[in-house]
Design a protein around this motif. Structure first.
Motif, PDB file in Angstrom:
ATOM      1  N   UNK A 273       0.829  -1.209   0.000  1.00 47.50           N
ATOM      2  CA  UNK A 273       0.000   0.000   0.000  1.00 47.50           C
ATOM      3  C   UNK A 273       0.864   1.261   0.000  1.00 47.50           C
ATOM      4  N   UNK A 274       1.978   1.226   0.722  1.00 43.21           N
ATOM      5  CA  UNK A 274       2.895   2.356   0.716  1.00 43.21           C
ATOM      6  C   UNK A 274       3.618   2.480  -0.626  1.00 43.21           C
ATOM      7  N   UNK A 275       3.970   1.345  -1.209  1.00 41.54           N
ATOM      8  CA  UNK A 275       4.728   1.377  -2.464  1.00 41.54           C
ATOM      9  C   UNK A 275       3.857   1.702  -3.681  1.00 41.54           C
ATOM     10  N   UNK A 434      13.323  13.036  -5.630  1.00 41.86           N
ATOM     11  CA  UNK A 434      12.704  13.978  -6.551  1.00 41.86           C
ATOM     12  C   UNK A 434      13.764  14.839  -7.237  1.00 41.86           C
ATOM     13  N   UNK A 435      14.884  15.063  -6.557  1.00 41.15           N
ATOM     14  CA  UNK A 435      15.960  15.874  -7.121  1.00 41.15           C
ATOM     15  C   UNK A 435      16.976  15.039  -7.898  1.00 41.15           C
ATOM     16  N   UNK A 436      17.143  13.801  -7.491  1.00 47.47           N
ATOM     17  CA  UNK A 436      18.219  12.991  -8.074  1.00 47.47           C
ATOM     18  C   UNK A 436      17.764  12.164  -9.279  1.00 47.47           C
ATOM     19  N   UNK A 437      16.602  11.545  -9.192  1.00 49.47           N
ATOM     20  CA  UNK A 437      16.155  10.748 -10.341  1.00 49.47           C
ATOM     21  C   UNK A 437      14.942  11.376 -11.028  1.00 49.47           C
ATOM     22  N   UNK A 438      14.393  12.426 -10.426  1.00 56.29           N
ATOM     23  CA  UNK A 438      13.348  13.251 -11.015  1.00 56.29           C
ATOM     24  C   UNK A 438      12.193  12.414 -11.575  1.00 56.29           C
ATOM     25  N   UNK A 439      11.968  12.427 -12.885  1.00 53.52           N
ATOM     26  CA  UNK A 439      10.824  11.702 -13.462  1.00 53.52           C
ATOM     27  C   UNK A 439      10.941  10.197 -13.259  1.00 53.52           C
ATOM     28  N   UNK A 440      12.158   9.699 -13.041  1.00 52.03           N
ATOM     29  CA  UNK A 440      12.341   8.271 -12.808  1.00 52.03           C
ATOM     30  C   UNK A 440      11.657   7.791 -11.543  1.00 52.03           C
ATOM     31  N   UNK A 441      11.394   8.713 -10.594  1.00 49.26           N
ATOM     32  CA  UNK A 441      10.721   8.354  -9.345  1.00 49.26           C
ATOM     33  C   UNK A 441       9.337   7.772  -9.627  1.00 49.26           C
ATOM     34  N   UNK A 442       8.616   8.359 -10.560  1.00 49.98           N
ATOM     35  CA  UNK A 442       7.250   7.931 -10.847  1.00 49.98           C
ATOM     36  C   UNK A 442       7.239   6.628 -11.649  1.00 49.98           C
ATOM     37  N   UNK A 443       8.259   6.432 -12.455  1.00 49.86           N
ATOM     38  CA  UNK A 443       8.387   5.162 -13.149  1.00 49.86           C
ATOM     39  C   UNK A 443       8.733   4.036 -12.178  1.00 49.86           C
ATOM     40  N   UNK A 444       9.514   4.377 -11.140  1.00 44.21           N
ATOM     41  CA  UNK A 444       9.845   3.387 -10.110  1.00 44.21           C
ATOM     42  C   UNK A 444       8.587   2.903  -9.403  1.00 44.21           C
ATOM     43  N   UNK A 445       7.725   3.844  -9.016  1.00 49.28           N
ATOM     44  CA  UNK A 445       6.486   3.444  -8.349  1.00 49.28           C
ATOM     45  C   UNK A 445       5.522   2.767  -9.313  1.00 49.28           C
ATOM     46  N   UNK A 446       5.581   3.115 -10.582  1.00 46.44           N
ATOM     47  CA  UNK A 446       4.773   2.407 -11.580  1.00 46.44           C
ATOM     48  C   UNK A 446       5.163   0.932 -11.622  1.00 46.44           C
TER      49      UNK A 446
END
Length: 521
Positions: A273-275, A434-446
């Motif tokens: 649920x957190x991920x 959010x600063x280091x991988x930027x848009x990659x953060x949302x792909x990680x959670x995807x």
């Protein structure tokens, strides 16, 4: 029929479940106020522009307290009752809110957030437990889902309070939202005394006469001889007797082979649920939209973020109405796949933007094509909608209904503490990511969402029940133990469960032995 108005109110199952869910508003108030506050000029100037690491620590202070509170909530919930544990947690939340509102620096702010976290950790574990033990099986999911709905209301209301407070040119911009957090805690503290104890907790403590009376009030219009009341109390009493004769009553039982699988399901479900990334969106949506260049001012960015919370409230309603008909398993699979798709799109659109380092040293983004910017915002809203009607309520419903009474409190405690542990980890690292991988953060959670859909498909059984008769569409909490003793990943025959429960308790549980309950549903 001659019951007083007060008795009708305080013993109505919807009123009981709904009032206990005020604890969810407490948590929601903290998320909503803090997510907006951290984007205001007044907050940044007063606390000397916290770095990503420090801001993660400030936000994570709440989750750290939640982890500890949830981990140790099982003991007082069993020893002193679900009801009194909620009252004590409310007092703690009031103290923490006062500390936050009076904060003269980061240390006192963090102390207040830890105290609030301890309270939220306790209530997030105890409320679903209490609701599931009060509710009739036909609407158990609906009642527990109200907990998630109350969280969404708390987030939305406090966010807009914070939005109005930001126009004050003083520290009131953040002190007012933090102080208002105490209001729902005071309401819960004042009113919870009027509501009943869990009948299953009373029965487990040998207070059978009180348990019968509570069941009569909430399920039998005050009539202790009502067929449903008599069947339910006999079932509870017989199962407790069977447990005490055939099994120990220790918390260590959760590590026995027959329960470890269920414990694994509950703990991993809360981690998943957190991920999903939902709480990160809730905490940092203002920073997300700010980073993505949504809006041309602080006010417009906050308005865009506030719509996010309205979507969260509205889209939790379908789950409350229909989760007991949809079932648990398919709802979670659908929700995870939908969230994965929308996060992929968010990450993809953000990857198309022009990234640059702003004057404050942080990565920001500029999307020249405003349609792409609007599409990204729309996908964030759709992601929130997908979570709200699936994993939001199911994260609380599922763990509260799969354990036997003798270990239910400690098992739900462990599951919930896992939720808060990962919440703390994510709150701590996300500002940096959010600063280091930027848009990659949302792909990680995807990617996480896709994996959880696969995991639910492979490992999670349906706990709604299997039958064509609407009044028996759910397993009772007592029947659930037998369901899991079989192969729970396959369809379990109701006739077998009823026969086995009858063998253990000496009671007749054939379909039709209890009056229909359409009036409850």
């Amino acid at each position: 029929m001659g019951r007083s108005l007060r008795a009708r109110v305080t013993n109505n199952v919807y009123m009981i479940g709904g009032f206990a869910a005020i604890a969810g508003i407490m948590f929601g108030f903290d998320i909503g106020s803090n997510s907006g506050v951290i984007g205001t000029t007044q907050y940044r100037e007063y606390f000397d522009n916290p770095s990503d690491l420090l801001q993660g620590g400030i936000n994570g202070a709440l989750s750290a307290g939640c982890f500890v509170g949830a981990l140790f909530a099982g003991f007082p919930a069993d020893r002193y009752s679900r009801k009194f544990t909620l009252i004590a947690a409310s007092i703690l939340f009031v103290i923490g809110s006062v500390f936050q509102a009076a904060a003269n620096g980061v240390p006192l702010l963090c102390v207040g957030r830890v105290l609030n976290g301890l309270s939220v950790g306790v209530t997030s574990m105890v409320v679903p437990l209490y609701q599931s033990e009060i509710a009739p099986k036909e609407i158990r999911g609906r009642i527990v889902a109200v907990q998630q709905w109350s969280i969404t209301w708390g987030i939305m209301i406090s966010f807009w309070i914070q939005y109005g407070a930001q126009f004050t040119d003083s520290t009131a911009a953040f002190r007012i939202p933090w102080g208002v957090q105490a209001v729902p805690a005071i309401v819960l503290l004042s009113g919870m005394w009027a509501f009943p104890h869990s009948p299953r907790w009373l029965a487990d403590k040998g207070r059978m006469d009180e348990a019968i009376q509570v069941l009569a009030e909430i399920h039998g219009e005050g009539d202790v001889h009502h067929p449903r009341v008599q069947m339910e109390i006999q079932e509870i009493e017989a199962v407790i007797k069977f447990d005490k004769e055939q099994a120990s009553h220790r918390y260590a039982d959760i590590f026995k082979p027959q329960y470890t699988y269920r414990a694994f399901l509950g703990i991993v479900l809360q981690i998943w649920q957190q991920l999903t990334g939902m709480n990160i969106i809730m905490f940092y949506v203002v920073l997300l939209f700010e980073q993505a260049g949504v809006g041309d001012s602080q006010e417009s960015t906050l308005v865009s973020s506030g719509i996010n919370y309205v979507v969260n409230v509205v889209m939790t309603v379908p789950a409350i109405l229909w989760v007991d008909k949809w079932g648990r398993r398919n709802t979670m699979i659908f929700g995870a796949l939908a969230m994965s798709m929308f996060l992929w799109v968010v990450g993809g659109l953000m990857s198309q933007g022009e990234w640059y380092i702003a004057e404050n040293g942080k990565w920001m983004m500029n999307i020249e094509d405003k349609n792409k910017s609007k599409g990204m915002v729309a996908c964030v809203y759709l992601f929130v909608a997908s979570f709200a009607c699936t994993w939001g309520p199911l994260g609380w419903i599922y763990p509260a209904e799969i354990f036997p009474l003798r270990i239910r409190a400690i098992a739900v405690s462990l599951s919930t503490s896992a939720n808060w542990l990962f919440n703390w980890i994510l709150n701590f690292v996300v500002p940096m990511l959010m600063q280091r991988i930027r848009f990659g953060l949302y792909m990680l959670f995807a990617g996480f969402n896709f994996l959880m859909a696969v995991h639910v498909f492979i490992a999670y059984p349906e706990t709604k029940g299997y039958t064509v008769s609407s009044q028996h569409a759910m397993w009772t909490l007592e029947e659930m133990d037998i369901v899991f003793e079989q192969n729970p990943r396959k369809k379990v025959d109701r006739a077998f469960v009823e026969a086995e429960l009858a063998r253990r308790t000496g009671l007749d549980h054939k379909e039709g032995s209890i009056e229909k309950t359409e009036n409850i549903v």
